[in-house]
Design a protein around this motif. Structure first.
Motif, PDB file in Angstrom:
ATOM      1  N   ILE A  46       0.839  -1.199   0.000  1.00 28.20           N
ATOM      2  CA  ILE A  46       0.000   0.000   0.000  1.00 28.20           C
ATOM      3  C   ILE A  46       0.875   1.251   0.000  1.00 28.20           C
ATOM      4  N   PHE A  47       0.286   2.311  -0.522  1.00 30.82           N
ATOM      5  CA  PHE A  47       0.983   3.601  -0.601  1.00 30.82           C
ATOM      6  C   PHE A  47       0.139   4.630   0.135  1.00 30.82           C
ATOM      7  N   PHE A  48       0.692   5.167   1.204  1.00 30.97           N
ATOM      8  CA  PHE A  48      -0.055   6.166   1.976  1.00 30.97           C
ATOM      9  C   PHE A  48       0.539   7.545   1.769  1.00 30.97           C
ATOM     10  N   ASP A  50      -0.550  11.830   2.812  1.00 30.74           N
ATOM     11  CA  ASP A  50      -1.512  12.742   3.426  1.00 30.74           C
ATOM     12  C   ASP A  50      -2.107  13.624   2.331  1.00 30.74           C
ATOM     13  N   ILE A  51      -3.050  13.032   1.604  1.00 29.37           N
ATOM     14  CA  ILE A  51      -3.826  13.707   0.562  1.00 29.37           C
ATOM     15  C   ILE A  51      -5.270  13.371   0.888  1.00 29.37           C
ATOM     16  N   ASN A  52      -6.211  14.194   0.476  1.00 30.00           N
ATOM     17  CA  ASN A  52      -7.644  13.907   0.709  1.00 30.00           C
ATOM     18  C   ASN A  52      -7.986  13.806   2.192  1.00 30.00           C
ATOM     19  N   GLY A 241       4.519   9.872   1.098  1.00 27.40           N
ATOM     20  CA  GLY A 241       3.987  10.361  -0.175  1.00 27.40           C
ATOM     21  C   GLY A 241       4.996   9.955  -1.221  1.00 27.40           C
ATOM     22  N   GLY A 242       4.716  10.288  -2.447  1.00 30.19           N
ATOM     23  CA  GLY A 242       3.850  11.277  -3.007  1.00 30.19           C
ATOM     24  C   GLY A 242       4.479  12.665  -3.020  1.00 30.19           C
ATOM     25  N   CYS A 243       3.681  13.494  -3.653  1.00 32.30           N
ATOM     26  CA  CYS A 243       4.112  14.881  -3.867  1.00 32.30           C
ATOM     27  C   CYS A 243       4.425  15.601  -2.556  1.00 32.30           C
ATOM     28  N   GLY A 460       4.620   1.697  -8.333  1.00 32.00           N
ATOM     29  CA  GLY A 460       4.396   2.357  -7.046  1.00 32.00           C
ATOM     30  C   GLY A 460       3.117   3.144  -6.942  1.00 32.00           C
ATOM     31  N   GLU A 461       2.581   3.597  -8.071  1.00 31.45           N
ATOM     32  CA  GLU A 461       1.313   4.334  -8.051  1.00 31.45           C
ATOM     33  C   GLU A 461       0.568   3.977  -9.326  1.00 31.45           C
ATOM     34  N   TYR A 462      -0.613   3.409  -9.176  1.00 34.34           N
ATOM     35  CA  TYR A 462      -1.435   3.188 -10.359  1.00 34.34           C
ATOM     36  C   TYR A 462      -2.903   3.159  -9.957  1.00 34.34           C
ATOM     37  N   ALA A 504      -2.892   3.890  -5.898  1.00 38.86           N
ATOM     38  CA  ALA A 504      -2.810   5.254  -5.343  1.00 38.86           C
ATOM     39  C   ALA A 504      -3.972   6.113  -5.836  1.00 38.86           C
ATOM     40  N   PRO A 505      -4.388   7.086  -4.995  1.00 46.47           N
ATOM     41  CA  PRO A 505      -4.128   7.198  -3.566  1.00 46.47           C
ATOM     42  C   PRO A 505      -4.943   6.188  -2.750  1.00 46.47           C
ATOM     43  N   LEU A 506      -4.615   6.152  -1.447  1.00 50.21           N
ATOM     44  CA  LEU A 506      -5.188   5.129  -0.572  1.00 50.21           C
ATOM     45  C   LEU A 506      -6.527   5.578   0.035  1.00 50.21           C
TER      46      LEU A 506
END
Ligand code: AHR
Length: 658
Positions: A46-48, A50-52, A241-243, A460-462, A504-506
């Motif tokens: 999983i990819f966490f 702090d978005i949303n 993250g992430g950005c 890593g992110e899809y 992504a995102p989780l």
């Protein structure tokens, strides 16, 4: 739905040309005695980020927004309560704070004519549950008089849910605590602090936490959200993250050392998703880092996931400023990476290992991988990556490095990154892809053609986008979930090249999201899992240990490039089961002949898990169980048998071949 070969042929003879025919059925042939590559036990993770409102307002269970009055607007999230009879003054000050790292606090002056104070709205309302306890705490200093502070919890409709009184404040800053027991469940509760009687107090770090958190840790994580992660059986957790790792400028990058220790000492940072999307502004989105690096490592340990921290590599987000740390000034960034390894793995006699022990974890966290940069690209990235790699490999040759290949899975930046990272003998390359379902279906064989030697792949992110990337119209439909599942069969078949993958995102808060689609949607009280979540879960819970070669025959490909079936096969060494994952993306059920070559004996009873629905179907808060994986048994497993895969489905078959 299944039936034996004999029955099938009989039915075929009876109804030839009508409903079922034995001729032209697709054939799946598994070379069950030819184990291929070993699948990374940490393959599905999983990819966490702090978005949303994923961390503050989400996983981090704090209910008070702007508890330290450190937002640029120090009273954001707070409303003054000032009845007409009340006389008093409420001001934000920074002289003599309880903590120099948390300088702002509120002074409440009441003339005692009527109760007077302020209330906090939480993160789009506080979710509180009847029968549960909520721990209030605040730093308070009594400046004058002997007023009472009423701590009140109100429901969204103004009903008083519970209240307690605090009094007898010392002239020095002190932490005061109380417990609230709301008489009703409410998704939009708020916390009021009302001064009663003549007097003056100073107030800071106002906090309200559910007593029931994950593992009931005080000041911990939201239990239902962590449980949803644990239920995925994730092999790894990529964080933070992430950005947000990159920051829109370097001074807004994520710095892990600033996220340790007492929460009041963790400096607040604006969240880049606060202002990234003009169409989804979130002016109240800040990072308190209550969920910091120690907590991330602890979370990994709790849910059995390998930690994969991502570090800033001296580059701010290239979609924003693209600010660069000059190469000759990169050393502090590299040192952060070296110190992180020591923090996670070092003995308690090392500087950072001692820090970890001081925080309550003397045992190492067993860090094996670090990501250098997030979604970077270009020569500037390679130059910085090379410096990180040299320093980390010199000191910690056993640490694997995850490097970046940019934001697209096949553009010029991507090809440039791969060619150069290959030359640099990179360990694992992080590919990102947000595209339409068509892309995922069409690319299910993408890794069949990758070079077997050299760097491994981390997808890593899809996520399949039902509309288009960053569109607010994207939805977590069955179609997107099946597109991802089809693609994942390709990742699995190529597990010798693809080491890891994460959606992504989780998380997303239904009231405060910036990016859709997302794996798990939450509000202040509940969550629901998407069909995409269940696809991830079906793969991770049925991983298998080795790949089995699988061949398909009589598979029709549509004009749009969609195959009639997508398949992967693995074997679980312990249970000696053959695991087949089959996606039927079409609107009709598909009867398929399955041949398991090279196994002497097969138990007729097999297990199936099926996820199916109309392509546009989704789950929601109102209907969280509309699309669920259904477990069943079938009785005709054999070396050669037929199985009918429902329309629009992912099916996992477990066949006992002991
Ligand atoms: O997952 C959302 C964002 O997409 C990530 O922060 C970033 O890495 C990518 O561009």
């Amino acid at each position: 739905m299944s039936f034996s070969l004999k029955t099938h042929l009989l039915l075929a003879a009876l109804f030839a040309g009508a409903v079922i025919t034995a001729f032209g059925d697709p054939i799946i042939t598994v070379q069950a005695d030819q184990a291929g590559a070993v699948i990374n036990p940490a393959m599905w993770g999983i990819f966490f980020e702090d978005i949303n409102f994923g961390a503050d307002g989400g996983l981090y269970a704090e209910l008070v927004k702007n508890r330290g009055f450190e937002f640029p607007d120090p009273l954001m999230g707070w409303i003054k309560i000032c009845p007409s009879l009340a006389q008093g003054e409420l001001s934000v000050r920074d002289d003599g704070p309880f903590d120099q790292n948390n300088p702002h606090y509120v002074r409440m002056i009441s003339e005692g004519t009527a109760p007077f104070g302020l209330s906090n709205e939480g993160f789009r309302g506080m979710g509180v549950k009847r029968g549960e306890a909520y721990d209030f705490s605040a730093q308070i200093r009594g400046m004058d008089g002997s007023p009472i502070l009423r701590v009140q919890l109100y429901g969204g409709d103004g009903t008083l849910l519970d209240a307690v009184e605090l009094a007898g404040f010392s002239q020095n800053w002190n932490k005061y605590t109380a417990t609230l027991h709301p008489k009703d469940t409410d998704a939009r509760a708020r916390l009021a602090l009302v001064l009663d009687g003549k007097g003056v107090i100073d107030l800071d770090m106002v906090s309200l936490f559910p007593r029931h958190t994950w593992k009931n840790r005080p000041g911990g994580l939201r239990a239902d959200m962590v449980q949803a992660l644990a239920d995925l059986h994730p092999g790894f957790l990529r964080f933070p993250g992430g950005c947000i790792v990159e920051g829109s400028t370097l001074d807004r990058r994520y710095q892990w050392k600033k996220t340790l220790g007492p929460t009041a000492d963790r400096p607040l940072l604006i969240n880049r998703w606060n202002y990234e999307f003009q169409h989804r502004p979130t002016p109240d989105y800040f990072q308190t880092f209550g969920l910091g690096f120690f907590e991330y490592f602890q979370l990994c340990e709790d849910i059995g996931a390998q930690p994969l921290p991502i570090l800033n590599c001296g580059m701010a987000c290239q979609f924003n400023s693209g600010e660069l740390c000059p190469l000759d000034e990169l050393q502090p960034y590299v040192q952060d990476a070296l110190d992180l390894v020591e923090f996670a793995n070092g003995g308690t006699n090392t500087t950072w290992g001692a820090k970890r022990a001081e925080l309550g974890h003397a045992e190492p966290f067993n860090l094996k991988m670090i990501g250098v940069g997030n979604e970077q690209w270009g020569r500037q990235y390679l130059d910085r990556y090379a410096l990180f790699a040299a320093a980390i490999k010199r000191k910690y040759p056993g640490i694997e490095l995850v490097s970046a290949a940019g934001p697209s899975p096949d553009d010029v930046r991507f090809k440039f990154a791969w060619a150069n990272l290959r030359a640099l003998h990179a360990d694992v390359i992080d590919e990102h892809c947000y595209a339409g379902p068509d892309w995922f279906f069409a690319n299910a064989n993408r890794y069949d053609h990758y070079e077997r030697m050299g760097p491994k792949v981390f997808m890593g992110e899809y996520a399949a986008q039902s509309d288009k990337i960053v569109s607010t119209k994207n939805r977590n439909t069955v179609e997107t979930a099946l597109a991802e599942a089809a693609y994942m069969t390709g990742l699995e078949r190529n597990a010798d090249v693809v080491r890891m993958a994460s959606y992504a995102p989780l998380f997303a808060n239904t009231d405060a999201w910036q990016w859709t689609p997302d794996l798990i949607w939450v509000n202040s009280l509940q969550l629901y899992k998407t069909p995409n979540y269940y696809v991830q879960q079906m793969f991770s819970r049925n991983r298998g240990d080795v790949i089995l070669p699988v061949k398909l025959a009589d598979i029709v490909t549509s004009a749009a490039g969609m195959d009639a079936l997508y398949v992967s096969a693995t074997r679980d060494n312990q249970s000696e089961e053959i695991i087949l994952k089959v996606v039927n993306p079409a609107a009709n059920a598909l009867t398929t002949q399955i041949k398991l070559d090279g196994v002497p004996q097969i138990e007729p009873e097999g297990k199936a898990v099926t996820l199916t629905g109309a392509t546009v179907d989704m789950n929601s808060m109102e209907e969280p169980g509309k699309i669920l994986p259904i477990e069943s048994k079938f009785e005709n497993a054999a070396a050669d048998f037929f199985y009918t895969f429902p329309a629009n489905s992912l099916t996992v078959l477990r066949i006992d071949a002991r």
